[in-house]
Motif scaffolding. Sequence first.
Motif, PDB file in Angstrom:
ATOM      1  N   LYS A 134       0.823  -1.215   0.000  1.00 35.57           N
ATOM      2  CA  LYS A 134       0.000   0.000   0.000  1.00 35.57           C
ATOM      3  C   LYS A 134       0.855   1.262   0.000  1.00 35.57           C
ATOM      4  O   LYS A 134       0.479   2.285  -0.586  1.00 35.57           O
ATOM      5  N   LYS A 135       1.998   1.193   0.646  1.00 38.36           N
ATOM      6  CA  LYS A 135       2.879   2.359   0.693  1.00 38.36           C
ATOM      7  C   LYS A 135       3.638   2.555  -0.616  1.00 38.36           C
ATOM      8  O   LYS A 135       4.159   3.649  -0.867  1.00 38.36           O
ATOM      9  N   ASN A 136       3.704   1.505  -1.430  1.00 38.48           N
ATOM     10  CA  ASN A 136       4.490   1.556  -2.671  1.00 38.48           C
ATOM     11  C   ASN A 136       3.697   0.959  -3.837  1.00 38.48           C
ATOM     12  O   ASN A 136       4.071  -0.084  -4.378  1.00 38.48           O
ATOM     13  N   PRO A 137       2.585   1.575  -4.233  1.00 36.70           N
ATOM     14  CA  PRO A 137       1.747   0.990  -5.299  1.00 36.70           C
ATOM     15  C   PRO A 137       2.503   0.836  -6.616  1.00 36.70           C
ATOM     16  O   PRO A 137       3.126   1.788  -7.102  1.00 36.70           O
ATOM     17  N   GLY A 138       2.472  -0.389  -7.142  1.00 32.07           N
ATOM     18  CA  GLY A 138       3.095  -0.664  -8.432  1.00 32.07           C
ATOM     19  C   GLY A 138       4.596  -0.817  -8.405  1.00 32.07           C
ATOM     20  O   GLY A 138       5.220  -1.056  -9.451  1.00 32.07           O
ATOM     21  N   LYS A 139       5.221  -0.734  -7.217  1.00 30.35           N
ATOM     22  CA  LYS A 139       6.683  -0.810  -7.140  1.00 30.35           C
ATOM     23  C   LYS A 139       7.182  -2.247  -7.140  1.00 30.35           C
ATOM     24  O   LYS A 139       8.257  -2.545  -7.667  1.00 30.35           O
ATOM     25  N   TYR A 140       6.397  -3.158  -6.561  1.00 33.88           N
ATOM     26  CA  TYR A 140       6.873  -4.523  -6.350  1.00 33.88           C
ATOM     27  C   TYR A 140       6.228  -5.510  -7.319  1.00 33.88           C
ATOM     28  O   TYR A 140       5.110  -5.317  -7.796  1.00 33.88           O
ATOM     29  N   ASN A 141       6.956  -6.596  -7.576  1.00 32.60           N
ATOM     30  CA  ASN A 141       6.542  -7.602  -8.550  1.00 32.60           C
ATOM     31  C   ASN A 141       6.289  -8.941  -7.882  1.00 32.60           C
ATOM     32  O   ASN A 141       6.809  -9.225  -6.806  1.00 32.60           O
ATOM     33  N   TYR A 142       5.493  -9.786  -8.554  1.00 34.71           N
ATOM     34  CA  TYR A 142       5.349 -11.175  -8.116  1.00 34.71           C
ATOM     35  C   TYR A 142       5.568 -12.100  -9.302  1.00 34.71           C
ATOM     36  O   TYR A 142       5.282 -11.745 -10.449  1.00 34.71           O
ATOM     37  N   SER A 143       6.092 -13.269  -9.018  1.00 37.19           N
ATOM     38  CA  SER A 143       6.327 -14.261 -10.063  1.00 37.19           C
ATOM     39  C   SER A 143       5.152 -15.229 -10.152  1.00 37.19           C
ATOM     40  O   SER A 143       4.503 -15.527  -9.146  1.00 37.19           O
ATOM     41  N   TYR A 144       4.899 -15.700 -11.364  1.00 39.32           N
ATOM     42  CA  TYR A 144       3.861 -16.713 -11.567  1.00 39.32           C
ATOM     43  C   TYR A 144       4.219 -17.539 -12.788  1.00 39.32           C
ATOM     44  O   TYR A 144       5.157 -17.190 -13.523  1.00 39.32           O
ATOM     45  N   VAL A 145       3.490 -18.646 -13.010  1.00 39.49           N
ATOM     46  CA  VAL A 145       3.937 -19.595 -14.034  1.00 39.49           C
ATOM     47  C   VAL A 145       2.963 -19.758 -15.200  1.00 39.49           C
ATOM     48  O   VAL A 145       3.102 -20.674 -15.983  1.00 39.49           O
ATOM     49  N   GLY A 146       1.995 -18.866 -15.316  1.00 38.00           N
ATOM     50  CA  GLY A 146       1.101 -18.963 -16.470  1.00 38.00           C
ATOM     51  C   GLY A 146      -0.185 -18.205 -16.238  1.00 38.00           C
ATOM     52  O   GLY A 146      -0.718 -18.199 -15.126  1.00 38.00           O
ATOM     53  N   ASN A 147      -0.692 -17.554 -17.279  1.00 30.93           N
ATOM     54  CA  ASN A 147      -1.947 -16.833 -17.149  1.00 30.93           C
ATOM     55  C   ASN A 147      -3.076 -17.789 -16.773  1.00 30.93           C
ATOM     56  O   ASN A 147      -3.275 -18.824 -17.414  1.00 30.93           O
ATOM     57  N   GLY A 148      -3.794 -17.428 -15.730  1.00 28.89           N
ATOM     58  CA  GLY A 148      -4.895 -18.273 -15.275  1.00 28.89           C
ATOM     59  C   GLY A 148      -4.471 -19.367 -14.331  1.00 28.89           C
ATOM     60  O   GLY A 148      -5.310 -20.143 -13.872  1.00 28.89           O
ATOM     61  N   SER A 149      -3.168 -19.474 -14.026  1.00 30.90           N
ATOM     62  CA  SER A 149      -2.721 -20.457 -13.042  1.00 30.90           C
ATOM     63  C   SER A 149      -3.229 -20.039 -11.671  1.00 30.90           C
ATOM     64  O   SER A 149      -3.614 -18.885 -11.439  1.00 30.90           O
ATOM     65  N   LEU A 150      -3.224 -20.985 -10.725  1.00 31.54           N
ATOM     66  CA  LEU A 150      -3.745 -20.669  -9.396  1.00 31.54           C
ATOM     67  C   LEU A 150      -2.988 -19.498  -8.779  1.00 31.54           C
ATOM     68  O   LEU A 150      -3.593 -18.582  -8.225  1.00 31.54           O
ATOM     69  N   GLY A 151      -1.653 -19.517  -8.882  1.00 31.99           N
ATOM     70  CA  GLY A 151      -0.878 -18.429  -8.308  1.00 31.99           C
ATOM     71  C   GLY A 151      -1.235 -17.089  -8.913  1.00 31.99           C
ATOM     72  O   GLY A 151      -1.305 -16.070  -8.202  1.00 31.99           O
ATOM     73  N   HIS A 152      -1.464 -17.056 -10.205  1.00 31.55           N
ATOM     74  CA  HIS A 152      -1.866 -15.823 -10.886  1.00 31.55           C
ATOM     75  C   HIS A 152      -3.217 -15.338 -10.369  1.00 31.55           C
ATOM     76  O   HIS A 152      -3.399 -14.149 -10.049  1.00 31.55           O
ATOM     77  N   LEU A 153      -4.167 -16.258 -10.254  1.00 32.69           N
ATOM     78  CA  LEU A 153      -5.511 -15.887  -9.805  1.00 32.69           C
ATOM     79  C   LEU A 153      -5.518 -15.454  -8.344  1.00 32.69           C
ATOM     80  O   LEU A 153      -6.186 -14.479  -7.975  1.00 32.69           O
ATOM     81  N   VAL A 154      -4.781 -16.174  -7.511  1.00 34.30           N
ATOM     82  CA  VAL A 154      -4.739 -15.831  -6.086  1.00 34.30           C
ATOM     83  C   VAL A 154      -4.098 -14.460  -5.882  1.00 34.30           C
ATOM     84  O   VAL A 154      -4.605 -13.637  -5.096  1.00 34.30           O
TER      85      VAL A 154
END
Length: 321
Positions: free
Chosen positions: A146-166
């Motif tokens: 919240k203090k840094n909107p858009g600054k940080y990234n997350y990794s995921y393994v495919g569009n629509g994968s569980l990690g992406h959706l969560v």
Amino acid sequence: MKKTLAATACFALLATATTAAAQDWPSRATTVINPFSAGTTTDTVARVVAEGLQKKFGTPFIVDSRPGAGGMIGTTLVARAHPDGSTFGVSIAGPLVHNPLLYKRMAYDPNKDLTPLTLGVHQPCLLIASKALGAKTLPELVEVLKKNPGKYNYSYVGNGSLGHLVMTLLANKSGTQIVPVMYAGAVQATTAVMTDEVQMGCLPAQATMAQVRGDKVVPIAVSTADRAALLPDVPAMREFYPDIVGSAWMGFVAPGGMAPELAQRISAAIGEVLRQPQVVELLRQQLMEPAPGTPAQFKAFMQDELARWKPVIVDNKITAE
């Protein structure tokens, strides 16, 4: 009247033949299709079940790994097989539930071309953070975001994968902005968090455990409804956000048009294997929780999963093309 009697007799003979065929299964070698590579979690579950069924019935059960297209190549082979019990397969949420929402065209219709057999296992994705980020709990992570909107990234393994959706749902519910970065596989995505190339990711728990045990990443929360037995101190996301519940589940399906009696027999046999204490322990050690049931229960579960994730996919305009 004669036609009615003849039709009734015909249906009776057909029902008797169908029941007999179900009772005779398996009468020959059976192929169990794994739609991912050998050594993956689907392969593990497929082999555990195949070995258990072979031991039970004394006929060959052969695991055939057919990877590609995020599991759709192997799942398509199941859909196109003859529904006589000689072929069934294991698959995951994408090919069974999510993909009709992500792709404009598919080679099969999961609702028409597949017969649900049983849910196999639940497994969590584990939200991990880089040690450099400094967050140790989900509230702390959200505060940083919240203090840094858009600054940080997350990794995921495919569009629509569980990690992406969560992670998409987490951003929606917490009012934060996190930039997604796709990687080729869970190992690469986990390494990216460990090296702070990205700052977080909700990734298959099995792929992250070595880094968690080695104190190389920070375990923040699991996505499943309950805490994982091997990670009792790591909370579930829903303890903070009740609407965030997601399982990287696997289930068994057969070709569409399979006789209900046969589907029930195969389902019951798979369930018997998955309930064996040694199998339960083996899978739990790999952060998988066996959850077998009936074909009707699995069908209802998949409908519930569609209802759960459709708004996330549609509202956030997630596609795989």
